[in-house]
Design a protein around this motif. Structure first.
Motif, mmCIF file in Angstrom:
data_model
loop_
_atom_site.group_PDB
_atom_site.id
_atom_site.type_symbol
_atom_site.label_atom_id
_atom_site.label_comp_id
_atom_site.label_asym_id
_atom_site.label_seq_id
_atom_site.Cartn_x
_atom_site.Cartn_y
_atom_site.Cartn_z
ATOM 1 N N HIS A 469 -102.767 -45.970 -37.302
ATOM 2 C CA HIS A 469 -102.436 -44.579 -37.635
ATOM 3 C C HIS A 469 -102.624 -43.731 -36.382
ATOM 4 O O HIS A 469 -103.734 -43.559 -35.885
ATOM 5 N N SER A 472 -100.295 -37.430 -37.773
ATOM 6 C CA SER A 472 -99.598 -36.993 -38.981
ATOM 7 C C SER A 472 -98.786 -35.752 -38.673
ATOM 8 O O SER A 472 -99.114 -34.982 -37.762
ATOM 9 N N ASN A 507 -95.023 -42.553 -43.226
ATOM 10 C CA ASN A 507 -95.240 -42.603 -44.665
ATOM 11 C C ASN A 507 -94.436 -41.478 -45.306
ATOM 12 O O ASN A 507 -94.641 -40.305 -45.000
ATOM 13 N N ASP A 509 -94.534 -40.141 -48.123
ATOM 14 C CA ASP A 509 -95.219 -39.232 -49.047
ATOM 15 C C ASP A 509 -96.122 -38.237 -48.338
ATOM 16 O O ASP A 509 -96.206 -37.085 -48.747
ATOM 17 N N HIS A 512 -97.883 -39.511 -42.578
ATOM 18 C CA HIS A 512 -98.702 -40.241 -41.623
ATOM 19 C C HIS A 512 -97.806 -41.122 -40.745
ATOM 20 O O HIS A 512 -96.905 -41.806 -41.251
#
Length: 798
Positions: A469, A472, A507, A509, A512
């Motif tokens: 990760h 974001s 991601n 949703d 990220h």
């Protein structure tokens, strides 16, 4: 004589300021219908669709509804059949009392377009009540000297029915002294009068008993009876006399119980018992008897029950004064009830919608009617809503108002409105009624998602693990519900050759970002891409932002030694004259690091030495210098191991091995030294050294001459030497940094360097030094030396 009887709410004129907007919002009409009282619930009145000329099903489609003036639902509309039915049994006497005709008023409201029809419903009377006398027995005292033809008014009977079903006639039982005469009042009512046909003689007959019968006009007729007792009195020739035949007075409707209305007074000029006057109500209705009471001795009339202007606004009371001899007189008292502002305005909602879609044009939210039961100024009303709201209150007909939006609403600016409709009358004190309506603005997808930043900068250290990760992105949508649900995606690159789709993922949703594979700073220092945010509205709206990823360097490359080349071939040997002073530059270790920043900052240190303390390495530039004066006792051959270390965390390092040969002068022939001398060589006897010394002295001159000739020849053949040197492909990585520049040596040297070829033996080889100028400046001063590293790559190492 009588009061007005039952009184019900009447229509009152109320002044309003009507604001119209250039178009007609509603049409109006007038209809009259009738129904017989006491019919069962659900009785047919009229087919409204046929009467209004509407198509089948149009009543239901236009939301037709029936609104009564007094907010009571007497009628029921079947929208599917169009029939207007009674909602309950209608009692004409309760609705209208003696008033005839009995009319009920209501409105028919329809939408799309908005229309109002005013309707008048007549309730037809049936003969369902019999006449009733208030007193079942009445005693009349009549003087024996009463003249023939004298009429005595009797109390009339009460019949709630009206019109033809009301009282139409009175009769008296057969007798030889009296007959009944029918008289009429100014209110259109009839009353009986007992007329003396024959003179009375108390001595012959002192008392009579007669039966009075009241008949109504129904079919069949109904009747009621009362007994009339006649008492023949001795002569009393003076009846009481009222001071005035009519008393007029006023009483506020909020007067308390026991309030003195008026005092009547009558006098009798007779004497004794014939002059004693008593007061009583005469021919008074039940309503008057329950509302007022009279003192029989003083003639004072008091309030017995609270007044209500909205029910009865005036009373007519007949008062009888009778003396002790049985003579009487009658006067009338007119009581006018004064209205007080005791009724707050009323609001009756006909239709209501609590939700409106944003961006909609003018929309009708509510249709309502206002009413005030008071009269005059107390019944005048003003209707308004609070200011600074995007709504309009438009007056229509018959005290109807329409609440509508002023224009398009924006849910993101305000999602809910609390509207207070205030109705204030003009009475004293002013009374008001407030009604709250909550209007919710439903969402329309009119806002695209907005990123918190137009561009993002992310940092990731090289050699990261896959699926790491790295950061974001975030976007918000001012809409609500599904219109505010945001989905993230990577947008196609503008340049299809960019490799970022294989580097990162997002991601959908939460936004990220993840690195799909390990990054290499030396191959890729930075890259950028665009991300999109799309809501789930219809149609969907989107926005985009730029993401720039900077790869941070990690210390994953060890220093690489350029000189001396460490490839396992025969090492280069550095020649150092024994006459060199402390600080003499022996050589310079040159190294580079593929990393950047502090990971590429190199430091040097002497790791191993044949004779510690003889040589030193400068930490910042890798220069190898003599640390002290050389002596004859110092070994001729020295092996130095230099550690090259970067400044990373953890640090990485490499070593360079140097071979140094101490010579008495540059005329001494140079022979390559093996990596490891036999142990027996170090154990030569003193004889061998003596022989070598004698040979060296003998050939010193010859070697000096040869060395001078060799130096001259090297200068002339420098270009040819470069041509003879070959560079194997792939020996050094192509991404090494440029090492040209001012250099870090404190003195200048010039060397001719050739890279010899051959499998596994390629290395930097110093063929010979080129000494351009060696000068001794005197004791304690260093000679200036100039040396230049020239290699086959085309750059100089100074």
């Amino acid at each position: 004589m009588e009061a007005r009887g039952f009184s019900f709410p009447r229509q009152r004129q109320v002044l309003f300021l009507f604001l119209f907007w250039g178009v007609s919002l509603a049409g109006s009409g007038f209809r009259r219908y009738s129904v017989t009282e006491e019919t069962d619930r659900g009785s047919f009145v009229v087919n409204l669709a046929k009467d209004l000329g509407l198509a089948e099903g149009e009543l239901a489609a236009r939301g037709t509804r029936v609104v009564s003036d007094d907010n009571k639902q007497y009628l029921l509309l079947d929208s599917h059949t169009g029939n207007l039915l009674t909602n309950e049994k209608l009692d004409r006497e309760k609705l209208c009392g003696p008033k005839e005709p009995c009319m009920l008023y209501f409105q028919i409201l329809m939408d799309d377009p908005f229309q109002i029809y005013r309707v008048e419903l007549r309730v037809r009377d049936i003969n369902d009540h019999s006449p009733v006398f208030q007193d079942k027995e009445t005693v009349l005292k009549i003087s024996e000297n009463t003249a023939e033809g004298t009429a005595f008014r009797l109390e009339r009977a009460q019949d709630p029915d009206g019109g033809p079903n009301g009282i139409q006639n009175y009769t008296i039982s057969p007798n030889s002294f009296f007959h009944v005469k029918i008289g009429g009042s100014d209110e259109g009512m009839i009353y009986p009068e007992l007329v003396l046909d024959k003179a009375l003689d108390r001595e012959e007959q002192g008392e009579l008993s007669l039966t009075l019968t009241a008949l109504d006009g129904g079919s069949p007729p109904r009747s009621g009876t009362s007994t009339i007792g006649i008492v023949v009195l001795d002569v009393n020739d003076n009846a009481p006399q009222f001071a005035q035949a009519l008393y007029e007075t006023q009483a506020p409707e909020n007067s308390p119980i026991g309030f003195l209305i008026v005092k009547v007074s009558a006098e009798d000029i007779d004497s004794g018992v014939n002059a004693e006057v008593s007061y009583s109500f005469f021919d008074a209705s039940e309503n008057i008897r329950t509302t007022f009471q009279i003192n029989p001795f003083s003639g004072e009339i008091f309030l017995r029950e609270l007044l209500d202007y909205e029910l009865v606004n005036s009373y007519k009371i007949n008062i009888q004064a009778m003396d002790g001899g049985g003579l009487s007189a009658i006067c009338r008292v007119l009581v006018e009830v004064l209205d007080t502002n005791d009724n707050a305005p009323e609001l009756i909602i006909s239709s209501l919608s609590n939700s409106v879609a944003e961006n909609s044009p003018e929309t009708v939210l509510a249709v309502f009617k206002i009413n005030d039961r008071d009269s005059g100024e107390n019944g005048k009303m003003v209707c308004y809503i609070q200011e600074n709201l995007p709504f309009l209150l438009k007056p229509s007909v018959e005290n109807f108002y329409i609440l509508m939006t002023e224009g398009a609403l924006d849910r993101e600016s305000r999602a809910e409105y609390n509207i207070t409709i205030t109705i204030t009358d003009l009475g004293t004190p002013r009374l008001k009624t407030e009604h709250n309506i909550t209007v919710l603005v439903s969402d329309v997808n009119d806002n695209a998602p907005a990123f918190t930043h137009t561009s993002y900068t992310l940092f990731v250290r090289e050699n990261n693990s896959p699926a790491l990760h790295i950061g974001s992105v975030s976007a918000t949508d001012r809409d609500s519900g599904t219109n505010a649900q945001v989905t993230y995606s990577l947008l196609p690159p503008q340049d299809p050759h960019l490799p970022f789709p294989s580097l990162v993922s997002i991601n959908a949703d939460n936004g990220h970002l993840f690195a799909l594979r390990s990054l290499d700073y030396e191959a890729l220092q930075a890259f950028e891409f665009r991300v999109g945010a799309t809501d789930r509205g219809s149609p969907a709206l989107s926005s985009e932002a730029l993401v720039r990823v900077l790869v941070l360097d990690a210390n994953d490359n060890s220093p690489f030694v350029l000189y001396p080349l460490q490839n396992g071939s025969a090492p280069c040997t550095e020649l150092v004259p024994r006459a060199a002073e402390p600080g003499y530059l022996v050589t310079k270790v040159v190294a580079v690091d593929g990393d950047s920043g502090q990971n590429a900052w190199l430091s040097y240190q002497l790791l191993k030495a044949t004779e510690p303390g003889l040589f030193g390495v400068w930490a910042h530039n890798g220069e190898v210098h003599t640390a002290r004066l050389l002596s004859e006792r110092d070994a001729a051959k020295h092996r130095l191991v230099v550690l090259v270390k970067d400044n990373g965390e953890p640090p990485r390092s490499a070593t360079a091995t140097l071979h140094v040969l101490l010579v008495d002068g540059f005329s001494q022939p140079y022979l390559p030294l093996p990596e490891a001398a036999p142990a027996q060589a170090e154990a030569d006897s003193l004889t061998v050294y003596l022989v070598v010394a004698l040979a060296s002295v003998s050939s010193l001159f010859l070697l000096s001459v040869l060395l001078f000739v060799a130096v001259r020849l090297c200068r002339r053949s420098r270009a040819a030497s470069v041509g003879r040197c070959s560079v194997p492909e792939g020996t050094f990585p192509g991404h090494l940094v440029d090492v040209s520049g001012a250099g870090t040596l404190s003195q200048s040297y010039q060397y001719e360097v050739c890279l010899t070829g051959g499998p596994g033996t390629s290395e930097f080889k110093f063929l010979k030094p080129i000494i351009s100028d060696i000068q001794t400046q005197g004791p304690g001063r260093k000679g200036e030396q100039n040396s230049t590293f020239r290699n086959s790559f085309g750059f100089n190492i100074q």
